[in-house]
Design a protein around this motif. Structure first.
Motif: not given
Length: 351
Positions: A62-68, A100-107
């Motif tokens: 998962g990534q949020n679209g930030g250059i960092c 939420d993805g990390l919590a549910t296993g989707k990420v």
């Protein structure tokens, strides 16, 4: 007559000898073939055994679209994940989506601000950090015309934040106020979507704003704001790792070889980014992993220290827990060292 019979017997014996030799040769060939087959079988087993040790796993990053977060993306684009035997699917989303993805296993893996993730972890989010990726990436800004020089001048004022009340930006503000020897109770807080903070500043709804550099850098470049606090440039923050690699707890506990492979891949990618910032910015922009143009993202990349560190990541966790405890955002009875060991895992086979 006897001579004729003797000749017949001799001929029979010769034929029998030839037959036995032929059978023996055939048997020898069969045995040789069998031995070859057995040898191949052994080689195959050895090869298979070796291959079984190589990580083969599909992972959602998962990534949020930030250059960092460039090292996460470059680990994918430059093949560092593939080298480790990991097949990756990139998923772009905002912080709540990734959390939420990390919590549910989707990420399965992401990275982000230490102070953004620590409170959710305290509330039950099952992830572990394994690597400090880079320093920097949050700014506190005020309107260009403002006379505010620091948090001392903001007492009784309203500070706008992105990421929610209690989120990473607000927690950075809390920690900065603590470090400046002030009291967080003297300030008011209001949450906005990041892009709306500048409008709120210009309208006077808030007197300062705290958000990620991906957004704030544009306001700084255009001369709309002054920076009064920065995790990128201030002496007390500039060497502190702000963003760490986070992996789902079940992977770290039950599939340590996968966690190690992920960490190695991102570590290599972060080093690559540090040495290839121009190419990184080009790939990130051309493939639409980030918003903004090449020059904008390159300037941001140049402001971050991409020197991944295992010990630096651990120290960032410890420092943040200590300060959040002082701010009464963590249980006052919590053991800082034990909590650090619980959250941050130093993996084997990662250097």
């Amino acid at each position: 007559m006897k001579s004729k019979i003797l000749k017949i017997i001799t001929l029979c014996l010769i034929l029998m000898s030839i037959a036995l030799v032929s059978i023996g040769c055939q048997k020898s060939k069969e045995d040789e073939q069998t031995n070859k087959t057995e040898d191949v079988s052994k080689v195959d087993k050895k090869t298979n055994k070796k291959e079984d040790k190589k990580v083969k796993k599909k992972i959602v990053v998962g990534q949020n679209g930030g250059i960092c977060q460039a090292p996460l993306v470059m680990a994918y684009e430059k093949g560092f994940f593939k080298e480790e035997g990991i097949e990756v699917e990139l998923l772009k989303g905002d912080y709540p989506t990734l959390r939420d993805g990390l919590a549910t296993g989707k990420v399965d893996v992401s990275d982000g601000l230490v102070v953004t993730w620590l409170k959710p972890i305290q509330n039950g989010l099952d992830i572990n950090f394994t690597l400090g990726i880079h320093t920097g990436c949050i700014s506190v800004v005020v309107p260009k015309s403002s006379k505010v020089k620091g948090f001392e001048d903001l007492k009784g004022k309203t500070i706008g934040v992105s990421g929610g009340i209690g989120g990473g930006s607000m927690n950075f503000g809390y920690r900065s106020i603590l470090r400046d020897g002030l009291n967080v109770k003297d300030y008011n807080w209001k949450d906005f979507p990041a892009q709306q903070l500048i409008t709120a500043l210009e309208k006077g709804e808030i007197q300062a704003a705290i958000t990620g550099d991906q957004t704030a850098h544009a306001w700084i470049e255009s001369g709309k704001v002054n920076v009064i606090r920065s995790s990128t440039h201030d002496e007390d923050y500039k060497d502190e790792y702000c963003c760490l690699l986070g992996i789902r707890g079940p992977i770290v506990r039950d599939e340590p070889e996968v966690a190690e492979a992920l960490t190695r891949a991102v570590l290599k990618a972060a080093k690559w980014v540090n040495e290839n910032r121009e190419e990184t910015a080009k790939i990130m922009v051309d493939k639409q992993h980030v918003n903004g143009d090449y020059e904008y993202n390159l300037n941001l990349l140049k402001s971050y220290n991409y020197k991944p560190s295992i010990s630096g990541g651990k120290e960032a966790i410890r420092t943040s827990i200590d300060e959040l405890k002082q701010l009464e955002l963590f249980d006052k009875n919590i053991d800082i060292d034990k909590e650090t060991e619980k959250i941050y895992k130093e993996l084997k086979n990662v250097e």
